[in-house]
Design a protein around this motif. Structure first.
Motif, PDB file in Angstrom:
ATOM      1  N   ASP A  58      37.994  45.964  46.479  1.00 17.22           N
ATOM      2  CA  ASP A  58      37.116  45.584  45.372  1.00 17.22           C
ATOM      3  C   ASP A  58      35.822  44.933  45.851  1.00 17.22           C
ATOM      4  O   ASP A  58      34.958  44.603  45.040  1.00 17.22           O
ATOM      5  CB  ASP A  58      37.833  44.616  44.426  1.00 17.22           C
ATOM      6  CG  ASP A  58      38.951  45.302  43.652  1.00 17.22           C
ATOM      7  OD1 ASP A  58      38.964  46.541  43.616  1.00 17.22           O
ATOM      8  OD2 ASP A  58      39.810  44.585  43.094  1.00 17.22           O
TER       9      ASP A  58
ATOM     10  N   THR B 183      29.215  42.298  46.562  1.00 19.56           N
ATOM     11  CA  THR B 183      29.624  42.563  45.185  1.00 19.56           C
ATOM     12  C   THR B 183      31.143  42.576  45.090  1.00 19.56           C
ATOM     13  O   THR B 183      31.818  43.234  45.890  1.00 19.56           O
ATOM     14  CB  THR B 183      29.078  43.916  44.692  1.00 19.56           C
ATOM     15  OG1 THR B 183      27.645  43.904  44.773  1.00 19.56           O
ATOM     16  CG2 THR B 183      29.490  44.170  43.253  1.00 19.56           C
TER      17      THR B 183
ATOM     18  N   ASN C  59      33.909  43.629  42.389  1.00 21.18           N
ATOM     19  CA  ASN C  59      34.128  44.338  41.129  1.00 21.18           C
ATOM     20  C   ASN C  59      35.626  44.575  40.968  1.00 21.18           C
ATOM     21  O   ASN C  59      36.184  45.534  41.499  1.00 21.18           O
ATOM     22  CB  ASN C  59      33.374  45.672  41.141  1.00 21.18           C
ATOM     23  CG  ASN C  59      33.411  46.360  39.779  1.00 21.18           C
ATOM     24  OD1 ASN C  59      33.669  45.720  38.769  1.00 21.18           O
ATOM     25  ND2 ASN C  59      33.176  47.656  39.767  1.00 21.18           N
TER      26      ASN C  59
ATOM     27  N   THR D 120      39.283  45.626  39.937  1.00 19.10           N
ATOM     28  CA  THR D 120      39.889  46.801  39.297  1.00 19.10           C
ATOM     29  C   THR D 120      41.298  46.447  38.855  1.00 19.10           C
ATOM     30  O   THR D 120      41.949  45.565  39.449  1.00 19.10           O
ATOM     31  CB  THR D 120      39.920  47.992  40.270  1.00 19.10           C
ATOM     32  OG1 THR D 120      40.627  47.605  41.473  1.00 19.10           O
ATOM     33  CG2 THR D 120      38.510  48.420  40.640  1.00 19.10           C
TER      34      THR D 120
ATOM     35  N   SER E 207      33.877  39.572  37.678  1.00 17.61           N
ATOM     36  CA  SER E 207      33.097  40.160  38.752  1.00 17.61           C
ATOM     37  C   SER E 207      32.064  39.147  39.239  1.00 17.61           C
ATOM     38  O   SER E 207      31.759  38.174  38.557  1.00 17.61           O
ATOM     39  CB  SER E 207      32.409  41.434  38.279  1.00 17.61           C
ATOM     40  OG  SER E 207      31.566  41.158  37.176  1.00 17.61           O
TER      41      SER E 207
END
Length: 373
Positions: free
Chosen positions: A20, A66, A68, A70, A82
C-alpha cells in the motif's frame, strides 16, 4: 536515495501493508530489502518522478511517500486513512570552483572542524513518558509534541543548552509562510500564552545539556492536514552560567498569570512581556537565523555556541470528531437526559404526524361535499 518507513505508520500498533506504500508520482514499489517492521525504498534521485530545484545554496530533490490503504481479504471496509508525506533532500552546493589559490583564514580549516565537532546540537521527538524517541511523526489535534533539545559536548567542557527561539513553518525554508513563533525572546515559550494551549518547559532538567518542553499539536488554518517543520535556534552556555534574561527557559502559568523559569528567579522572565531580553552589549544571537543559507556556517566566535536543529516533517490531521462526540456523550450525558430527549423527540414527531393526518381528512371531506353540491 534510501527511504525507510516504519510499518507502524501511525504509531498505533497497527502495521500497514508494504504494497500500500509507493514513492513518487511514478508510484515506485518497495525494495526487496523490506522487513516485517520496515519498508524500504532504494531509488536514484532522478527516479520515481522526483523534482529538482536549484537554489544558490542547495540542490533540492522533492518526492512524496503515498499510503493508499486497500481492503483486507476483499472486505468492503478500511480502518486507516490514506496519507501523503512530502520528502525533500537537500544537497549543499558550496565548493571552490575558482582557479585562484585558496587563501587561509585566521583559523586553519582543521581547527574549525575541531570546534564544530565538539558541540553537536539536536532536537528529538520523544514518546509520552520521555523514555525514548517517538517513532511516528503523525499526530492528531489534541495530541502533544514532546520535544527534547540536547547538546553533545564530546570532549568539550560541561555546557548548558538553551532554546533561544523556535518557529513552525510548512516547509524547511524559514522565510516561508505561514509561520508561527513557538519560542522567542531568548527562551520565552510564547505558545503557552494562547488560551487553548498548555505548552510549557519541563522542570527540572534531566541534565544541564538537555532541555525538554511540550507543545500542543496544531495545524495551519489554511489546510485541513498540515505538514509542519519546527526549527529551533539552540545555544550552549557554560554550565556555571547564572540564569539571567538572556539565559533562561520561561513558561507562562495561566492560573497565576505569571512567567516561571526552569532555573533562576521570576525576575529573569519579566522581559517576556516587555520584549527586551537582550542587552545592547551582548554578542549573542537572540533569534533564529533568517534562512537556511546560514545552516552550518560558523563565521565568527560568537556563532560557535549556536546551532540550528529541525524536527519534521510532522503531519497533523484533524481530530476524530466521531470519537470526540462519543466521549462527550459518555462522560457528560446522563441516561435519563438521553431517554427524555428520545421520548420528547418521538412525541413531537407523533403530534406532527397526527396534525398532518387530520389536515388530509378535512381536505378530503371538503372535496366530497363540493361534489355533492
Amino acid at each position: 536515495m534510501v527511504v525507510t518507513v516504519q510499518r507502524d505508520l501511525y504509531g498505533k500498533g497497527k502495521l500497514v501493508k508494504a504494497s500500500d506504500l509507493t514513492l513518487g508520482t511514478q508510484r515506485c514499489q518497495p525494495s526487496p530489502q523490506s522487513t516485517n517492521a520496515l519498508v524500504m525504498f532504494q531509488n536514484r534521485l532522478q527516479e520515481c518522478g522526483s523534482e529538482l530545484q536549484m537554489t544558490p545554496e542547495f540542490l533540492i530533490y522533492r518526492t512524496s511517500l503515498t499510503y493508499n490503504p486497500t481492503p483486507v481479504n476483499n472486505a468492503p471496509i478500511i480502518r486507516t486513512n490514506s496519507a501523503v508525506v512530502q520528502i525533500e533532500c537537500y544537497y549543499p552546493r558550496h565548493d571552490n570552483v575558482s582557479s585562484n589559490a585558496i587563501r587561509p583564514t585566521w583559523n586553519p580549516f582543521s581547527s574549525t572542524v575541531s570546534v564544530q565537532e565538539k558541540l553537536d546540537f539536536s532536537l528529538q521527538l520523544m514518546n509520552d513518558d520521555w523514555s525514548a524517541q517517538r517513532v511516528s511523526t503523525v499526530f492528531q489535534l489534541g495530541d502533544v509534541f514532546n520535544i527534547q533539545a540536547s547538546l553533545a559536548t564530546n570532549n568539550h567542557v560541561p555546557m548548558m543548552v538553551f532554546v533561544d527561539s523556535c518557529v513552525a513553518t510548512s516547509s524547511p525554508d524559514l522565510s516561508s509562510t505561514p509561520r508561527y513563533d513557538i519560542i522567542a525572546l531568548n527562551g520565552c515559550l510564547m505558545d503557552g500564552r494562547q488560551e487553548d494551549s498548555s505548552s510549557a518547559f519541563r522542570s527540572p532538567r534531566p541534565r544541564s545539556d538537555i532541555l525538554q518542553f511540550t507543545v500542543d499539536a496544531f495545524r495551519f488554518s489554511v489546510v485541513a492536514t498540515s505538514t509542519i517543520y519546527i526549527t529551533c535556534n539552540l545555544r550552549a552556555a557554560a554550565a556555571s552560567q547564572t540564569p539571567d534574561p538572556e539565559n533562561k527557559a520561561c513558561s507562562f502559568n495561566k492560573a497565576s498569570n505569571i512567567w516561571s523559569p526552569v532555573e533562576g528567579t521570576r525576575e529573569i522572565c519579566r522581559c517576556c512581556d516587555s520584549g527586551n531580553c537582550v542587552s545592547p552589549q551582548s554578542r549573542r544571537l537572540g533569534r533564529i537565523y533568517p534562512g537556511p543559507r546560514n545552516i552550518g556556517k560558523r563565521e565568527t566566535r560568537m556563532e560557535e555556541e549556536h546551532g540550528l536543529a529541525t524536527l519534521g516533517p510532522l503531519m497533523v490531521t484533524g481530530a476524530d470528531h466521531g470519537k470526540a462526540l462519543a466521549v462527550t456523550l459518555d462522560s457528560n450525558s446522563k441516561p435519563l437526559d438521553l431517554w427524555l430527549f428520545i421520548t420528547i423527540g418521538s412525541l413531537s414527531f407523533s403530534v406532527e404526524a397526527a396534525v398532518a393526518l387530520i389536515g388530509v381528512w378535512l381536505i378530503k371531506k371538503l372535496v366530497l361535499q363540493s361534489r355533492r353540491k
